[in-house]
Scaffold this motif. Structure first.
Motif, mmCIF file in Angstrom:
data_model
loop_
_atom_site.group_PDB
_atom_site.id
_atom_site.type_symbol
_atom_site.label_atom_id
_atom_site.label_comp_id
_atom_site.label_asym_id
_atom_site.label_seq_id
_atom_site.Cartn_x
_atom_site.Cartn_y
_atom_site.Cartn_z
ATOM 1 N N ARG A 238 -11.434 -7.947 -1.161
ATOM 2 C CA ARG A 238 -11.335 -6.648 -0.848
ATOM 3 C C ARG A 238 -10.543 -6.514 0.417
ATOM 4 O O ARG A 238 -9.991 -5.534 0.856
ATOM 5 N N PHE A 239 -10.226 -7.650 1.366
ATOM 6 C CA PHE A 239 -9.656 -7.609 2.225
ATOM 7 C C PHE A 239 -7.995 -7.311 1.882
ATOM 8 O O PHE A 239 -7.450 -6.903 2.821
ATOM 9 N N ILE A 240 -7.569 -7.778 0.831
ATOM 10 C CA ILE A 240 -6.241 -7.452 0.491
ATOM 11 C C ILE A 240 -6.156 -5.915 0.493
ATOM 12 O O ILE A 240 -4.901 -5.514 0.762
ATOM 13 N N PHE A 241 -6.919 -5.190 -0.060
ATOM 14 C CA PHE A 241 -6.896 -3.750 -0.361
ATOM 15 C C PHE A 241 -6.736 -3.064 1.138
ATOM 16 O O PHE A 241 -6.203 -2.227 1.626
ATOM 17 N N TYR A 242 -7.902 -3.612 2.265
ATOM 18 C CA TYR A 242 -7.680 -3.234 3.545
ATOM 19 C C TYR A 242 -6.372 -3.395 4.124
ATOM 20 O O TYR A 242 -5.884 -2.470 4.830
ATOM 21 N N ALA A 243 -5.787 -4.472 3.900
ATOM 22 C CA ALA A 243 -4.412 -5.078 4.472
ATOM 23 C C ALA A 243 -3.507 -4.061 3.758
ATOM 24 O O ALA A 243 -2.481 -3.570 4.687
ATOM 25 N N VAL B 236 -3.310 5.226 1.888
ATOM 26 C CA VAL B 236 -4.262 4.677 2.509
ATOM 27 C C VAL B 236 -5.735 4.982 2.345
ATOM 28 O O VAL B 236 -6.498 4.129 1.948
ATOM 29 N N ALA B 237 -6.182 6.172 1.704
ATOM 30 C CA ALA B 237 -7.459 6.526 1.308
ATOM 31 C C ALA B 237 -7.724 5.808 -0.010
ATOM 32 O O ALA B 237 -8.642 5.143 -0.278
ATOM 33 N N ALA B 238 -6.862 5.567 -0.921
ATOM 34 C CA ALA B 238 -6.778 4.760 -2.255
ATOM 35 C C ALA B 238 -7.111 3.234 -1.997
ATOM 36 O O ALA B 238 -7.829 2.758 -2.812
ATOM 37 N N SER B 239 -6.664 2.834 -1.158
ATOM 38 C CA SER B 239 -6.722 1.414 -0.602
ATOM 39 C C SER B 239 -8.182 1.300 -0.070
ATOM 40 O O SER B 239 -8.659 0.243 -0.673
ATOM 41 N N LEU C 183 0.680 -8.330 -3.758
ATOM 42 C CA LEU C 183 -0.284 -8.953 -2.627
ATOM 43 C C LEU C 183 -1.574 -9.642 -3.248
ATOM 44 O O LEU C 183 -2.123 -10.445 -2.775
ATOM 45 N N MET C 184 -2.108 -8.726 -4.462
ATOM 46 C CA MET C 184 -3.308 -9.280 -4.755
ATOM 47 C C MET C 184 -3.174 -10.376 -5.997
ATOM 48 O O MET C 184 -4.202 -10.584 -6.587
ATOM 49 N N LEU C 185 -1.940 -10.826 -6.466
ATOM 50 C CA LEU C 185 -1.733 -11.651 -7.285
ATOM 51 C C LEU C 185 -2.760 -13.046 -7.191
ATOM 52 O O LEU C 185 -3.212 -13.297 -8.145
ATOM 53 N N PRO C 186 -2.901 -13.666 -6.020
ATOM 54 C CA PRO C 186 -3.743 -14.873 -5.819
ATOM 55 C C PRO C 186 -5.144 -14.371 -6.232
ATOM 56 O O PRO C 186 -6.142 -15.148 -6.379
ATOM 57 N N ALA C 187 -5.482 -13.183 -6.044
ATOM 58 C CA ALA C 187 -6.874 -12.680 -6.122
ATOM 59 C C ALA C 187 -7.291 -12.372 -7.537
ATOM 60 O O ALA C 187 -8.543 -11.925 -7.593
ATOM 61 N N LEU C 188 -6.430 -12.348 -8.435
ATOM 62 C CA LEU C 188 -6.945 -11.692 -9.758
ATOM 63 C C LEU C 188 -8.075 -12.510 -10.468
ATOM 64 O O LEU C 188 -8.800 -11.960 -11.127
#
Length: 411
Positions: free
Chosen positions: A169-174, A91-94, A32-37
């Motif tokens: 950071r939105f990616i990790f909330y998702a 969920v907590a780690a995200s 999910l976070m590949l575009p955000a690297l």
């Protein structure tokens, strides 16, 4: 083994969808976070471009190490309690990852995410193995993986969409929200698949016996090692894909589409495997795929060495290579698990540890060798194919392309 591979109370289609969603927690955690690297690197002041790959590899390191723990716990306490606990932890780690102020803090949160998501791999395999084995297990896992491979196709696009709405950071909330959804599904619909009478107490002697059975069976350890090599090829591609497509070929606008083409090839392979495995067998399909991977890699290496690589040629070679790897994964897993199904939880842990840690090592060597060309990937895939073929030759006692039908290994 049991003729009904699904838990009571769950329709077969719902069961497959649930297993796919469970596996999807880990897939989204990777893709999910590949575009955000690049954004993460700039925001957290990562000076070396190759170091951004650690966002993926550290997660996979935790994913591999955590698997040693969950199998024995699942064999002792059942599948459902362990799954609930670790999904809460994910969920907590995200949330921790989303609030990271430094790159080191983010990597720590990613390690914790990987440790928590390790249960999804162990328990997905164990839950399926609780009701099926051999070719039937391979078919169920292939169908689940077919759905699961839709996630890598969509994940970068979803990640890019989240970046349009806000910071990385939105990616990790998702990620946390999706894990919470799977947690709710588990609580409401998944029955316990391991009866109390089949549970195994946790003791040093029991663990030693289970580990010894798993590590001394040549099919179990051999096919786990083979799976680690092919899985390493996948991680190497994923971790370096943003650099290859964007930095090398300047295809930033098409990154999500091109990534989807390559990932979609694995989905196609899993679909084909689910249709063919019960007729052709796990051995015939996986061994043919390994030979094809070697041939493709030789041609790709020649193209890379002659500096005639283009974006189109790379996508074609990568998609075909991912097809070959997709025809190996579920089959290697089923053949590794089949002779140790009576200790499925612990065996899945050990096999998952071998597969994931080995894959991280393979991917790190290939990924950190990236220097602006596709040559490291071409060399890496050729080496993977040759070593896997050698492993199969040893495991099968020198006999290739033969379906083996017996109580321990219905391939």
């Amino acid at each position: 083994m049991a003729s009904n591979p699904t838990p009571s109370g769950m329709h077969p289609r719902e069961f497959v969808a649930f297993i796919a969603a469970l596996m999807g927690v880990n897939a989204l955690g990777v893709d999910l976070m590949l575009p955000a690297l690049a954004d993460i690197g700039r925001d957290l002041r990562v000076s070396e471009a190759n170091h951004r790959q650690w966002v993926i590899t550290v997660y996979m390191l935790g994913f591999g190490a955590g698997q040693l723990v969950y199998g024995p716990l699942a064999d002792r306490f059942g599948r459902k309690p362990i799954l609930i606990t670790t999904l809460v932890g994910f969920v907590a780690a995200s949330i921790f990852a989303a609030s990271s102020a430094t790159f080191a803090a983010l990597l720590g949160a990613r390690l914790l995410q990987g440790l928590m998501s390790a249960s999804t791999r162990v328990l997905a395999v164990a839950i399926v193995r609780d009701g099926a084995s051999g070719r039937a297990m391979a078919r169920t896992m292939s169908i689940a993986q077919m759905i699961f491979f839709i996630v890598p196709i969509l994940a970068p696009t979803l990640g890019q969409g989240l970046l349009e709405l806000g910071p990385w950071r939105f990616i990790f909330y998702a990620l946390g929200m999706f894990a919470a959804f799977v947690l709710a599904w588990t609580l409401m619909r998944l029955p316990e698949t391991l009866p109390a009478g089949r549970r195994v107490s946790i003791s040093i002697s029991t663990l030693k016996r289970s580990y010894r059975l798993t590590l001394t069976n040549r099919f179990s350890v051999g096919y786990s090692a083979a799976a680690s090599l092919t899985f390493g090829g996948i991680i190497a591609f994923v971790s370096s894909s943003q650099q290859i497509f964007v930095d090398e070929f300047g295809a930033g606008d098409s990154f999500t589409i091109l990534f989807a083409v390559c990932a979609g090839a694995m989905g196609f392979a899993s679909f084909a495997n689910s249709r063919l495995v019960e007729r052709l067998g796990t051995r015939m399909i996986s061994q043919s795929a390994v030979v094809a991977l070697i041939g493709l890699s030789i041609v790709h290496l020649l193209v890379a060495l002659t500096s005639t690589e283009t974006l189109t040629s790379y996508v074609v070679f990568q998609a075909l290579s991912m097809t070959c790897i997709g025809l190996c994964g579920a089959n290697f897993g089923a053949m590794a698990m089949d002779p140790v199904g009576h200790i499925a939880g612990t065996a899945s842990s050990v096999q998952g540890f071998i597969t994931s840690i080995g894959a991280v090592l393979v991917a790190s060597v290939i990924g950190q060798s990236y220097s602006g060309t596709t040559l490291p990937l071409a060399i890496g895939y050729l080496a993977i194919g040759l070593v896997v073929l050698l492993l199969i030759f040893i495991i099968e006692g020198g006999k290739l392309f033969q379906a083996r039908m017996n109580h321990a290994d219905p391939g």
